[in-house]
Design a protein around this motif. Sequence first.
Motif, PDB file in Angstrom:
ATOM      1  N   GLN A  45       0.821  -1.205   0.000  1.00  0.00           N
ATOM      2  CA  GLN A  45       0.000   0.000   0.000  1.00  0.00           C
ATOM      3  C   GLN A  45       0.861   1.263   0.000  1.00  0.00           C
ATOM      4  O   GLN A  45       0.561   2.223  -0.717  1.00  0.00           O
ATOM      5  N   VAL A  46       1.923   1.265   0.790  1.00  0.00           N
ATOM      6  CA  VAL A  46       2.830   2.414   0.821  1.00  0.00           C
ATOM      7  C   VAL A  46       3.495   2.584  -0.545  1.00  0.00           C
ATOM      8  O   VAL A  46       3.592   3.695  -1.069  1.00  0.00           O
ATOM      9  N   PHE A  50       3.542   5.904  -3.347  1.00  0.00           N
ATOM     10  CA  PHE A  50       4.740   6.594  -3.810  1.00  0.00           C
ATOM     11  C   PHE A  50       5.143   6.200  -5.233  1.00  0.00           C
ATOM     12  O   PHE A  50       6.061   6.780  -5.791  1.00  0.00           O
ATOM     13  N   GLY A  51       4.493   5.197  -5.792  1.00  0.00           N
ATOM     14  CA  GLY A  51       4.842   4.761  -7.134  1.00  0.00           C
ATOM     15  C   GLY A  51       6.179   4.038  -7.193  1.00  0.00           C
ATOM     16  O   GLY A  51       6.932   4.197  -8.156  1.00  0.00           O
ATOM     17  N   GLY A  74       5.869 -11.401  11.974  1.00  0.00           N
ATOM     18  CA  GLY A  74       7.137 -10.956  11.405  1.00  0.00           C
ATOM     19  C   GLY A  74       7.009 -10.041  10.204  1.00  0.00           C
ATOM     20  O   GLY A  74       8.000  -9.729   9.549  1.00  0.00           O
ATOM     21  N   HIS A  75       5.794  -9.589   9.900  1.00  0.00           N
ATOM     22  CA  HIS A  75       5.584  -8.688   8.766  1.00  0.00           C
ATOM     23  C   HIS A  75       5.676  -7.242   9.239  1.00  0.00           C
ATOM     24  O   HIS A  75       5.374  -6.931  10.378  1.00  0.00           O
ATOM     25  N   HIS A  76       6.063  -6.361   8.327  1.00  0.00           N
ATOM     26  CA  HIS A  76       6.197  -4.946   8.671  1.00  0.00           C
ATOM     27  C   HIS A  76       4.945  -4.185   8.260  1.00  0.00           C
ATOM     28  O   HIS A  76       4.374  -4.425   7.204  1.00  0.00           O
ATOM     29  N   ARG A  77       4.552  -3.266   9.124  1.00  0.00           N
ATOM     30  CA  ARG A  77       3.435  -2.369   8.857  1.00  0.00           C
ATOM     31  C   ARG A  77       3.898  -0.952   9.145  1.00  0.00           C
ATOM     32  O   ARG A  77       4.766  -0.724   9.975  1.00  0.00           O
ATOM     33  N   ASP A  82       3.035   8.222   9.904  1.00  0.00           N
ATOM     34  CA  ASP A  82       4.395   8.196   9.361  1.00  0.00           C
ATOM     35  C   ASP A  82       4.386   8.252   7.837  1.00  0.00           C
ATOM     36  O   ASP A  82       5.196   8.937   7.222  1.00  0.00           O
ATOM     37  N   VAL A  83       3.454   7.511   7.234  1.00  0.00           N
ATOM     38  CA  VAL A  83       3.362   7.485   5.775  1.00  0.00           C
ATOM     39  C   VAL A  83       2.986   8.866   5.249  1.00  0.00           C
ATOM     40  O   VAL A  83       3.602   9.381   4.311  1.00  0.00           O
TER      41      VAL A  83
END
Length: 100
Positions: A45-46, A50-51, A74-77, A82-83
Amino acid sequence: MTVQINPDKRETVSGIEHATATVVVQEERTETSHEPDEEFFTPKQVAALFGVHPKTVSRWAKAGKIASVTTLGGHHRYRSADVHGLRRAYSNLTEATSVK
């Protein structure tokens, strides 16, 4: 949150002036310091915002350009705040480095 824009260099290629810069967003947080109703984004999604490729987002997190939270699996969010802060910094960077 600290946003720092570091101009890297300017160069002319085929008669067109290009500017590059590094954007660093830093925030001191632990992995468990978030509100229960806080909105999070996946790397995909991030990346779409930002493309860029999702791997680029992971590199940004590793380099400290954006903070991430690790899930139990163990996944990053990435926190919405911040986004959006990085998007504002990125927008300011593109405005500051655009050739007129």
